[in-house]
Write an enzyme that holds these catalytic residues in place. Sequence first.
Site, PDB file in Angstrom:
ATOM      1  N   HIS A  22       0.847  -1.205   0.000  1.00  0.00           N
ATOM      2  CA  HIS A  22       0.000   0.000   0.000  1.00  0.00           C
ATOM      3  C   HIS A  22       0.883   1.256   0.000  1.00  0.00           C
ATOM      4  CE1 HIS A  22      -3.010  -2.681   2.324  1.00  0.00           C
ATOM      5  NE2 HIS A  22      -3.663  -2.362   1.223  1.00  0.00           N
ATOM      6  N   LYS A  46     -15.564  -7.589   4.736  1.00  0.00           N
ATOM      7  CA  LYS A  46     -14.485  -8.262   5.451  1.00  0.00           C
ATOM      8  C   LYS A  46     -14.626  -7.980   6.943  1.00  0.00           C
ATOM      9  CE  LYS A  46     -11.497  -7.543   1.481  1.00  0.00           C
ATOM     10  NZ  LYS A  46     -10.310  -6.859   0.954  1.00  0.00           N
ATOM     11  N   ARG A  95      -1.816  -5.899  -8.571  1.00  0.00           N
ATOM     12  CA  ARG A  95      -0.676  -6.772  -8.314  1.00  0.00           C
ATOM     13  C   ARG A  95      -0.501  -7.812  -9.395  1.00  0.00           C
ATOM     14  NH1 ARG A  95      -3.011  -7.653  -2.443  1.00  0.00           N
ATOM     15  NH2 ARG A  95      -4.823  -7.183  -3.724  1.00  0.00           N
ATOM     16  N   SER A 133      -2.673  -7.803   2.759  1.00  0.00           N
ATOM     17  CA  SER A 133      -2.912  -7.715   4.205  1.00  0.00           C
ATOM     18  C   SER A 133      -3.254  -9.099   4.747  1.00  0.00           C
ATOM     19  CB  SER A 133      -4.060  -6.752   4.496  1.00  0.00           C
ATOM     20  OG  SER A 133      -3.751  -5.458   4.043  1.00  0.00           O
TER      21      SER A 133
HETATM   22  P1  ADP Z   1      -9.832  -3.613  -0.548  1.00  0.00           P
HETATM   23  O1  ADP Z   1     -10.676  -4.340   0.439  1.00  0.00           O
HETATM   24  O2  ADP Z   1     -10.475  -2.351  -1.057  1.00  0.00           O
HETATM   25  O3  ADP Z   1      -9.265  -4.448  -1.655  1.00  0.00           O
HETATM   26  P2  ADP Z   1      -7.108  -3.494   0.461  1.00  0.00           P
HETATM   27  O4  ADP Z   1      -6.590  -2.743   1.646  1.00  0.00           O
HETATM   28  O5  ADP Z   1      -6.937  -4.955   0.441  1.00  0.00           O
HETATM   29  O6  ADP Z   1      -8.625  -3.078   0.367  1.00  0.00           O
HETATM   30  O7  ADP Z   1      -6.472  -2.910  -0.855  1.00  0.00           O
HETATM   31  C1  ADP Z   1      -6.623  -1.554  -1.207  1.00  0.00           C
HETATM   32  C2  ADP Z   1      -5.988  -1.324  -2.555  1.00  0.00           C
HETATM   33  O8  ADP Z   1      -4.579  -1.536  -2.457  1.00  0.00           O
HETATM   34  C3  ADP Z   1      -6.465  -2.276  -3.642  1.00  0.00           C
HETATM   35  O9  ADP Z   1      -6.474  -1.582  -4.866  1.00  0.00           O
HETATM   36  C4  ADP Z   1      -5.414  -3.342  -3.675  1.00  0.00           C
HETATM   37  O10 ADP Z   1      -5.305  -3.938  -4.945  1.00  0.00           O
HETATM   38  C5  ADP Z   1      -4.173  -2.517  -3.375  1.00  0.00           C
HETATM   39  N1  ADP Z   1      -3.114  -3.324  -2.785  1.00  0.00           N
HETATM   40  C6  ADP Z   1      -3.168  -4.137  -1.717  1.00  0.00           C
HETATM   41  N2  ADP Z   1      -1.972  -4.731  -1.492  1.00  0.00           N
HETATM   42  C7  ADP Z   1      -1.140  -4.289  -2.464  1.00  0.00           C
HETATM   43  C8  ADP Z   1       0.214  -4.544  -2.816  1.00  0.00           C
HETATM   44  N3  ADP Z   1       0.964  -5.420  -2.162  1.00  0.00           N
HETATM   45  N4  ADP Z   1       0.714  -3.903  -3.880  1.00  0.00           N
HETATM   46  C9  ADP Z   1      -0.048  -3.058  -4.583  1.00  0.00           C
HETATM   47  N5  ADP Z   1      -1.336  -2.773  -4.331  1.00  0.00           N
HETATM   48  C10 ADP Z   1      -1.883  -3.373  -3.279  1.00  0.00           C
END
Ligand code: ADP
Length: 162
Positions: A22, A46, A95, A133
């Site tokens: 992130h 979630k 990703r 995460s």
């Molecule tokens: P959501 O529930 O909205 O997917 P996340 O916190 O899991 O929330 O992810 C928020 C955003 O960050 C999403 O666009 C996700 O693809 C991106 N994201 C999560 N982890 C990574 C990572 N390791 N590298 C790049 N983008 C990421």
Amino acid sequence: MPGFSSRVAIYPGTFDPITNGHIDIIQRAAPLFDKVIVTLALNSDKNPLFSIEERIEMIKRSTSDMSHVEVAQFSGLVVDFAARKGASVIIRGLRAVSDFEFEFQMALMNRKQRPEIDTVYLMPDARYTYLSSSIVKEVAQHGGRIERFVPQFVLDMLKKKF
Ligand code: ADP
């Protein structure tokens, strides 16, 4: 400056917890916009490990040294929140191909709601391609090593939880 309007982007997510993936996306987005609002989305199905306050705190600490990055939270439609904040762009991270289908569907649905708002996808450094995460929580729970994937204070918070 005539014709200048400030470019605001929001970066919505669950951030449970924020990871270096992130943070990588936020660092890439920040120079592209006048303001980036990292936004905790509260209406996800979630069941988060960390409270809203804990997640906000971790996002704030991760971005404290970045100029023109703000932190917010919202519940409701992401496009409505973007409009309220004067944002014309939603940032998401991509990703792998596995992210694509869901993101594609969401971007087109969001465009249907508000055609003036576009979604911009950024790819993280290759080191973070397989990082999420969920996997961080899974590995932390079983005592695995995750120090390269989250900031130290997130690591400490995870240790307290497990
Ligand atoms: P959501 O529930 O909205 O997917 P996340 O916190 O899991 O929330 O992810 C928020 C955003 O960050 C999403 O666009 C996700 O693809 C991106 N994201 C999560 N982890 C990574 C990572 N390791 N590298 C790049 N983008 C990421």
